[in-house]
Design a protein around this motif. Structure first.
Motif, PDB file in Angstrom:
ATOM      1  N   THR A 140     -22.218  -7.904  21.369  1.00 23.70           N
ATOM      2  CA  THR A 140     -21.666  -8.887  20.431  1.00 23.70           C
ATOM      3  C   THR A 140     -22.328  -8.763  19.061  1.00 23.70           C
TER       4      THR A 140
ATOM      5  N   TYR B 179     -25.440  -8.859  26.440  1.00 22.41           N
ATOM      6  CA  TYR B 179     -24.475  -9.266  25.424  1.00 22.41           C
ATOM      7  C   TYR B 179     -24.807  -8.693  24.054  1.00 22.41           C
ATOM      8  N   THR B 180     -25.673  -7.663  24.027  1.00 23.20           N
ATOM      9  CA  THR B 180     -26.038  -7.061  22.751  1.00 23.20           C
ATOM     10  C   THR B 180     -24.821  -6.523  22.013  1.00 23.20           C
TER      11      THR B 180
ATOM     12  N   MET C  68     -27.463  -3.278  28.043  1.00 22.73           N
ATOM     13  CA  MET C  68     -26.888  -3.939  26.877  1.00 22.73           C
ATOM     14  C   MET C  68     -26.857  -5.454  26.980  1.00 22.73           C
TER      15      MET C  68
END
Lengths: 252, 299
Positions: free
Chosen positions: B178, B175-176, B173
């Protein structure tokens, strides 16, 4: 569809036009922002290397669809897809030589896995891959440059003796030993990164960097006399007088 | 409709809970099923499917590629496409047949996020918020394609939360989350059903792909409608219902013809009068209308 048209027909023209103008502005701004953002995010950090066969970066970014099939078919934990927040464009494959270098599989499974040709299928011999270029970035810490026999980068190089050679120099400090200078040859270096991975220093003195960062280029007008002479098979100008070389210390 | 009555309560009373949630359950099974297929590889080493929704390889033979991302590569100037072209063709033909936005309802992982936002906004009784024109997503799609052509790169894919979520679940993931949170909060506080229903260019694209798809929901027993409005309340694209249910479509027929319909089947679930059922569009003229309602029989 035609219900929409009927509804629209009821709306005064002025409102339709202003709504259309607003939408066009919004869409234009969105497209421009996305484009600019992409341009900004396009630059790759120098430590990130693309898989073998990757087309030149700009072309690669138009062709790679971020599916990760190359990552899946890589038999080693070399490749990874960039995550959101990393410096590498989101979702594109890369590796960091100092972490896990490319093992240079002979069947190049990552290239075969690529569904779009972002990794060029014309690459069939892994020795032709040009993922980057090794370069001794720090002569002050490289052990071989100090006259020690580390030789690790030379030994781990999959193209040992071609991509990296050890060039012998006189050791001026001891006055009696040799220094073996690791010398990278760009016509053979694939940029696999094994040398950088293996460098025994705490921070590697040899790094694999994008080729365009490393390579110099001689001006088009520039000619090397001895090369031209060899090409021609004789002196370029007839009847030139060969004066004796003056050596230091007035030696004969 | 009195606001105190729970949407779909009449259907549960009439058909039983299971029948009143049949398509919802099937849809969740499908969504989690697709996710499991993709995640079985990285999590358990069972490689039915490699890759992600942008492009994948099933059982080492079947290539599937998102036609939208391939279209972006063409516009960005990459003409060679190899197996991706075949994969995109297969996907395009499939969704042209079963309904483009069936992808949104049965496959896309973001649907779980936006459905969760809708569930919560209902609980919190939040206002609808910004409700732009339903065709705005076509303009967003246009902008995505334009930015690919202008930048010579897949510009939208630097941000695309849908692709990033799916890739993030499979490949990590970062910072996906966010991006995903942004979509959730947007749907919750800014615009009810805003992402899937108004903005998402992927949904807009698949909608266009399925413009003429034969598989549709039909209000085939619309004469039984008692105006309870439950179908409108659950539908993620409620504007698609009226023309079919009220007979205001150009042909006056009961078939939902809008490309925006996601074929999610929730209207079939929540209708106590069994007005809706899946049907095949172009066979309509030849088929004699069946006598008994088929929907909600539980098989």
């Amino acid at each position: 569809m035609s219900t929409i048209n009927r509804e629209q027909a009821a709306i005064p023209r002025r409102r339709v036009l202003s709504a259309a103008a607003g939408t066009a502005c919004g869409v234009g701004t969105f497209a421009l922002m996305t484009t600019l953002f992409a341009g900004q995010a396009r630059s790759l950090p120098v430590t990130a290397l693309r898989p073998p066969g990757a087309r030149p970066e700009a072309e690669f970014l138009s062709a790679c669809i971020r599916c990760g099939l190359c990552v899946r078919d890589c038999p080693y934990p070399t490749l990874d897809l960039a995550r959101f927040g990393e410096e590498v464009p989101l979702g594109t494959p890369y590796f960091v030589a100092r972490d896990v270098p490319c093992e240079m599989c002979e069947d190049i499974p990552c290239v075969k896995a690529c569904p779009t040709g972002a990794l060029d299928p014309e690459l069939t011999n892994i020795d032709d891959a040009r993922m980057g270029l090794a370069v001794i970035t720090d002569q002050e810490t490289c052990l071989n440059y100090q006259g020690l026999r580390c030789d690790v980068c030379y030994r781990v190089c999959p193209s040992m003796g071609k991509a990296i050679t050890l060039d012998r120099r006189h050791n001026a400090r001891t006055q009696k030993h040799a220094i073996f200078i690791p010398t990278v040859h760009s016509d053979a270096c694939t940029g696999c990164g094994k040398c950088e991975r293996a460098c025994v220093l705490e921070k590697a003195a040899i790094r694999v960097l994008p080729r365009h960062v490393v390579k110099g280029q001689i001006g088009d007008h520039y000619r090397l006399g001895w090369v031209e002479k060899e090409k021609k098979g004789k002196a370029l100008i007839d009847g030139i007088v060969d004066l004796p070389d003056r050596l230091p210390g007035g030696a004969p | 409709m009195s606001p105190s009555i729970h949407t779909g309560a009449a259907a549960i009373a009439a058909k039983g809970w299971l029948s009143a949630h049949k398509w919802l359950i099937l849809r969740r099974l499908s969504q989690f099923g697709f996710m499991s297929l993709f995640m079985a590889g990285p999590l358990a080493g069972i490689w039915f499917v490699k890759g992600n929704l942008n492009s994948s390889l099933t059982l080492d033979t079947l290539p599937l590629t998102d036609p939208l991302i391939l279209l972006q590569t063409f516009l960005a100037g990459h003409a060679v496409a190899d197996t991706a072209l075949l994969g995109a063709g297969i996907v395009a033909v499939f969704y042209a047949l079963v309904g483009g936005r069936t992808y949104c309802a049965f496959v896309c992982p973001m649907n779980l996020v936006t459905d969760a936002a809708r569930w919560l906004s209902k609980r919190l009784n939040l206002p609808k918020g910004w409700q732009p024109n339903r065709n705005l997503r076509l303009w967003v799609l246009g902008a995505v394609l334009l930015s690919a052509a202008l930048s010579g790169a897949l510009a939208w894919e630097y941000l695309n939360p849908v692709a990033a979520l799916h890739r993030g679940l499979i490949f990590g993931m970062g910072y996906t989350w966010t991006l995903v949170l942004a979509v959730f909060l947007f749907d919750l506080f800014v615009s009810r059903r805003g992402w899937c229903g108004h903005l998402c260019p992927t949904g807009a694209f698949y909608g266009l792909v399925g413009s003429f798809s034969p598989l549709r929901v039909s209000a085939k027993h619309r004469e039984a409608c008692n105006d309870c409005m439950d179908c409108f309340a659950v539908c993620p694209e409620p504007h698609v219902i009226s023309p079919a249910l009220r007979g205001t479509a150009p042909d006056g027929g009961p078939m939902i013809r809008s490309r925006d319909c996601t074929n999610c089947g929730r209207c079939i679930d929540v209708c106590a009068e069994n007005v809706f059922a899946f049907d095949v569009r172009y066979l309509k003229a030849k088929i004699v209308t069946p006598v008994s309602p088929l929907a909600g029989t539980g098989h």
